[in-house]
Motif scaffolding. Structure first.
Motif, PDB file in Angstrom:
ATOM      1  N   GLY A 123       2.150  42.626   2.565  1.00 25.30           N
ATOM      2  CA  GLY A 123       3.331  42.309   3.371  1.00 25.30           C
ATOM      3  C   GLY A 123       3.293  42.931   4.745  1.00 25.30           C
ATOM      4  O   GLY A 123       3.914  42.423   5.672  1.00 25.30           O
ATOM      5  N   ASN A 124       2.573  44.046   4.906  1.00 24.68           N
ATOM      6  CA  ASN A 124       2.481  44.716   6.209  1.00 24.68           C
ATOM      7  C   ASN A 124       1.187  44.355   6.933  1.00 24.68           C
ATOM      8  O   ASN A 124       0.686  45.122   7.759  1.00 24.68           O
TER       9      ASN A 124
ATOM     10  N   LYS B 241       0.309  42.211   9.289  1.00 27.89           N
ATOM     11  CA  LYS B 241       0.272  42.096  10.755  1.00 27.89           C
ATOM     12  C   LYS B 241       0.390  43.452  11.428  1.00 27.89           C
ATOM     13  O   LYS B 241      -0.208  43.692  12.486  1.00 27.89           O
ATOM     14  N   ILE B 242       1.149  44.363  10.832  1.00 29.46           N
ATOM     15  CA  ILE B 242       1.251  45.717  11.381  1.00 29.46           C
ATOM     16  C   ILE B 242      -0.102  46.415  11.307  1.00 29.46           C
ATOM     17  O   ILE B 242      -0.556  47.035  12.287  1.00 29.46           O
ATOM     18  N   ARG B 243      -0.764  46.282  10.182  1.00 40.03           N
ATOM     19  CA  ARG B 243      -2.076  46.917  10.029  1.00 40.03           C
ATOM     20  C   ARG B 243      -3.117  46.265  10.943  1.00 40.03           C
ATOM     21  O   ARG B 243      -4.012  46.946  11.452  1.00 40.03           O
TER      22      ARG B 243
ATOM     23  N   GLU C 244      -2.670  47.725  14.359  1.00 37.98           N
ATOM     24  CA  GLU C 244      -3.234  49.064  14.425  1.00 37.98           C
ATOM     25  C   GLU C 244      -4.755  49.017  14.540  1.00 37.98           C
ATOM     26  O   GLU C 244      -5.370  49.768  15.302  1.00 37.98           O
TER      27      GLU C 244
END
Length: 393
Positions: free
Chosen positions: A310-311, A313-315, A318
């Motif tokens: 679920g995360n 795009k955040i990863r 980064e």
């Protein structure tokens, strides 16, 4: 007669939220350099100069600066701009009288005297803007739309034949989808296609716009060609782009075609190019193999057999920290590809890269089997502009 053919600039396009001003300036500089080098008798821009009927100030600035410098580079060259379905014909028309002082003809509608442009001693150009399918003239025999379109184009070509006593080259330009969907990219799949025969007979070269892929067709001794867009406007389009240089020695002789290739300053790339891995492995490969100074638009594909976090795009953001690559899209490796039929579910990625009017046009085509009328584009873009203005306030 020597001409340069280009189309589908889509000035002002936002690509997944990224401005493309520097890329459009680069394309403009390449075109100016090509004109300086080849000194053509005419330059044809076959529609969709802008991405929306209400272009930004920056997009208008690039257009005005480019046209002025093109004229300064080759004052004797006739510049012919035809309105596409993304352009506002009325907005282009407003400045048409002024641009004539700079040897630029803007063709926006069904005005007879605006359709045949003579290049003295060189040849004739039949300039046809985008015409909504239902606006082609009716005929007394109530022919099918393809035949009405053919009769319309053939009348113009016959009019040229009547005045072309010296057998000078004949060029026609139009913003229309001909041939079939096998020549289209995914971004062109919703267009209404007509047979090449609907363009009539009697031209030596047919300069087409509307399809973003470069496509060449050869009816007899003539050549019909989509120059393609000078920039990719979706990841599904071909990576190489060009302007088309055409040299026609005499009416009836096959033109000579030279592709003037355009180097991309920010290519569209998919990582990895093949054999997608799971998400964690993809992150590791990105950090290891994507050079920090490599400037590109990036689509990342992953093997989704074990699902996507679920995360994700955040990863990804980064992992790309400190790199020039512009992340645009995360795609499961099982995503369907190829030309689709019918209307499909709109994704967040569609909303990121496409104008509301383009999404509406896809739905309209799937629902009614024809292209969406130009006035619908303008209504939707007016509503979008009002909403954007309210948000800013």
């Amino acid at each position: 007669m020597k001409i340069i053919h280009t189309a589908d600039w889509h000035l002002g396009q936002l690509f997944y939220g990224y401005e493309r001003i520097d890329e459009h300036r680069h394309i403009a500089r390449c075109l100016i350099d090509a004109v300086a080098s080849h000194q053509p008798d005419a330059l044809i821009v076959a529609g969709d100069v802008f991405n929306t009927p209400n272009p930004s100030i920056a997009a208008l600035g690039i257009y005005n600066e480019t046209m002025m410098e093109l004229h300064e580079t080759a004052p004797a060259m006739k510049i012919i701009v035809t309105a596409g379905n993304h352009d506002s014909a009325s907005r282009l028309e407003v400045s048409s009288q002024l641009w004539r002082h700079f040897n630029l003809e803007i063709v926006t509608g069904l005005i007879p005297e605006g359709r045949i442009i003579e290049i003295p001693g060189k040849g004739y150009i039949a300039a046809i803007p985008y015409i909504y399918e239902g606006n082609y003239p009716e005929d007394e025999n109530e022919h099918h739309s393809d035949e009405r379109i053919r009769l319309f184009h053939q009348k113009i070509l016959d009019d040229i034949t009547a005045i072309n006593a010296d057998g000078l080259p004949v060029v026609m330009t139009a913003h229309i989808a001909v041939s079939d969907k096998s020549s289209a990219t995914l971004s062109d799949r919703y267009l209404s296609y007509h047979p090449l025969s609907s363009m009539g007979e009697g031209y030596d070269y047919l300069a087409l716009g509307h399809i973003h892929k470069s496509v060449t067709m050869q009816p007899g001794n003539a050549i019909a060609r989509y120059s393609g867009s000078p920039l990719s406007v979706s990841f599904d389009e071909e990576p190489t782009h060009s302007f088309t240089l055409i040299d026609i020695a005499k009416h009836g002789l096959k033109p000579e075609i030279t592709l003037l290739e355009l180097p991309a300053i920010r290519p569209l790339e998919t990582f990895p190019e093949d054999c997608p891995a799971d998400f964690d492995e993809t992150l590791r490969l990105l950090e290891k193999n994507l050079p920090a100074d490599h400037d590109c638009y990036l689509r990342v594909t992953v093997n989704c057999n074990d699902g996507i976090p679920g995360n994700a795009k955040i990863r990804l953001a980064e992992a790309l920290g400190g790199k020039k690559a512009r992340f645009c899209l995360l795609t499961p490796a099982t995503a369907a590809s190829g030309i689709e039929t019918g209307f499909r579910r709109i994704t967040r990625e569609d909303i990121s890269v496409k104008e509301p009017s383009d999404l509406a046009a896809e739905y309209y085509s799937a629902r009614f089997g024809s292209e969406m009328p130009q006035e619908y584009f303008e209504i939707i873009d007016d509503i979008t502009r009002e909403i954007d203005s309210d948000r800013e306030q």
